[in-house]
Design a protein around this motif. Sequence first.
Motif, short mmCIF file in Angstrom:
data_model
loop_
_atom_site.label_atom_id
_atom_site.label_comp_id
_atom_site.label_asym_id
_atom_site.label_seq_id
_atom_site.Cartn_x
_atom_site.Cartn_y
_atom_site.Cartn_z
N GLU A 170 0.83 -1.20 0.00
CA GLU A 170 0.00 0.00 0.00
C GLU A 170 0.87 1.25 0.00
OE1 GLU A 170 -2.34 1.69 -0.95
OE2 GLU A 170 -4.03 0.84 0.16
N GLU A 171 0.28 2.36 -0.40
CA GLU A 171 0.92 3.67 -0.38
C GLU A 171 -0.14 4.70 -0.08
OE1 GLU A 171 3.77 6.44 -3.28
OE2 GLU A 171 3.29 4.36 -3.83
N PRO A 203 -9.86 5.65 12.36
CA PRO A 203 -9.16 4.41 11.98
C PRO A 203 -10.00 3.20 12.35
CG PRO A 203 -8.19 5.34 13.96
CD PRO A 203 -9.19 6.34 13.46
N THR A 204 -10.11 2.24 11.45
CA THR A 204 -10.89 1.05 11.72
C THR A 204 -10.03 -0.21 11.75
OG1 THR A 204 -11.39 0.85 9.35
CG2 THR A 204 -13.01 1.97 10.73
N TYR A 205 -8.95 -0.22 11.05
CA TYR A 205 -8.05 -1.36 11.02
C TYR A 205 -6.71 -0.95 11.61
CZ TYR A 205 -10.71 -4.74 8.24
OH TYR A 205 -11.64 -5.66 7.81
N GLU A 206 -6.05 -1.86 12.25
CA GLU A 206 -4.73 -1.57 12.79
C GLU A 206 -3.81 -1.10 11.66
OE1 GLU A 206 -1.11 -3.77 15.21
OE2 GLU A 206 -2.91 -4.87 14.68
N GLY A 207 -3.19 0.08 11.88
CA GLY A 207 -2.29 0.60 10.86
C GLY A 207 -2.92 1.65 9.96
N GLN A 216 3.24 13.06 10.52
CA GLN A 216 4.40 12.62 11.29
C GLN A 216 5.22 11.60 10.51
OE1 GLN A 216 3.24 11.27 15.18
NE2 GLN A 216 2.04 13.11 15.63
N ALA A 217 4.55 10.72 9.79
CA ALA A 217 5.25 9.68 9.03
C ALA A 217 6.10 10.26 7.91
CB ALA A 217 4.24 8.68 8.47
N VAL A 218 5.64 11.38 7.33
CA VAL A 218 6.41 11.99 6.23
C VAL A 218 7.37 13.06 6.75
CG1 VAL A 218 4.66 11.46 4.50
CG2 VAL A 218 4.56 13.66 5.72
N TYR A 272 3.62 8.06 1.73
CA TYR A 272 4.10 7.16 2.78
C TYR A 272 3.78 5.73 2.39
CZ TYR A 272 4.57 4.83 7.29
OH TYR A 272 4.93 3.98 8.30
N LYS A 273 4.79 4.87 2.49
CA LYS A 273 4.62 3.45 2.19
C LYS A 273 4.66 2.67 3.51
CE LYS A 273 6.57 3.66 -2.47
NZ LYS A 273 7.59 3.11 -3.41
#
Length: 306
Positions: A170-171, A203-207, A216-218, A272-273
Amino acid sequence: MAKGTKGYRRIVPSLTALVEFEAVARLSSFTSAAKELGVTQAAVSRQVRFLEETLKTRLFHRLHRSIALTSDGEALYLVVAESMQKIAGVFDRLSNSMQQKELVLASTAAFSQFRMWPRLAGVRNLQQPLSIRLNTQNFNSDLRHVEVDVAVRYGDGNWIDGTSTFLFDEEVFPVCSPSFLEWKKAPTTLAELADLPLVDSDPTYEGWMGWEEWFQAVGYRPTKLTYALRSSLYADSVQAARHGQGIALGWARIVHDLLASGELVRLPIGTYKPKDAYYVVVPHGRSITPMAATLIEWLRAEEPIM
């Protein structure tokens, strides 16, 4: 033949007890198992107690208002469930003359709506005909308690209720509608992006991340974010972005067709990957049938990320 049968009966003294144990373990309830089997709760309890006495081990932790499998119970359940599924599969194949069987596929609303539905016509072109029933979920349901043949999940691939097969990665990047770019100037920096109206979802799924986690991730920490709309479902966030309400996070495998059609536009500002990916999960106790294998290969037919 009789000798072999006698041997099995010596090792496994009661197939009825195994059947009732499987129902209790799958449903996590003596009461529910009794209703499913059409017997009394006391009868089910006696059969499970008989198994525990025969094996000289506890199969369940009896809690105040619930039960849970012990490690020995979990080991027995996995074997019994798989064996019963195989037996049921043979009976179904021998008794059902229909060439086409319905496969139950569980996925999120977003995956179902934006990835599955546009591709269902391709099922007709498969060499092995498939009839699919979509089971839409907002959260991962325990596959031991639901009637599902195959589930599509996003995560690290490690789940206790099934066997995972990698599907695709995913990306995540910003997306908006062409009409939004007519209203607001396209951002050229992460700081400008943070000042624009954003569309977010729970958010519904972990991650699955929201805007704060993505920034924050980028590598950027905005002091404040402006939200035009928040929703409980990611599918609603995508629809809001389609209608020009703001900028949403685009999960590439979900919004691929909307990018290809031009309904959404990818903003080339940060991507973000994640380490997590999509997996096909087959419940424990079920083997990957030829039909399930065909479905997995069909799902895996991925397009390049746009």
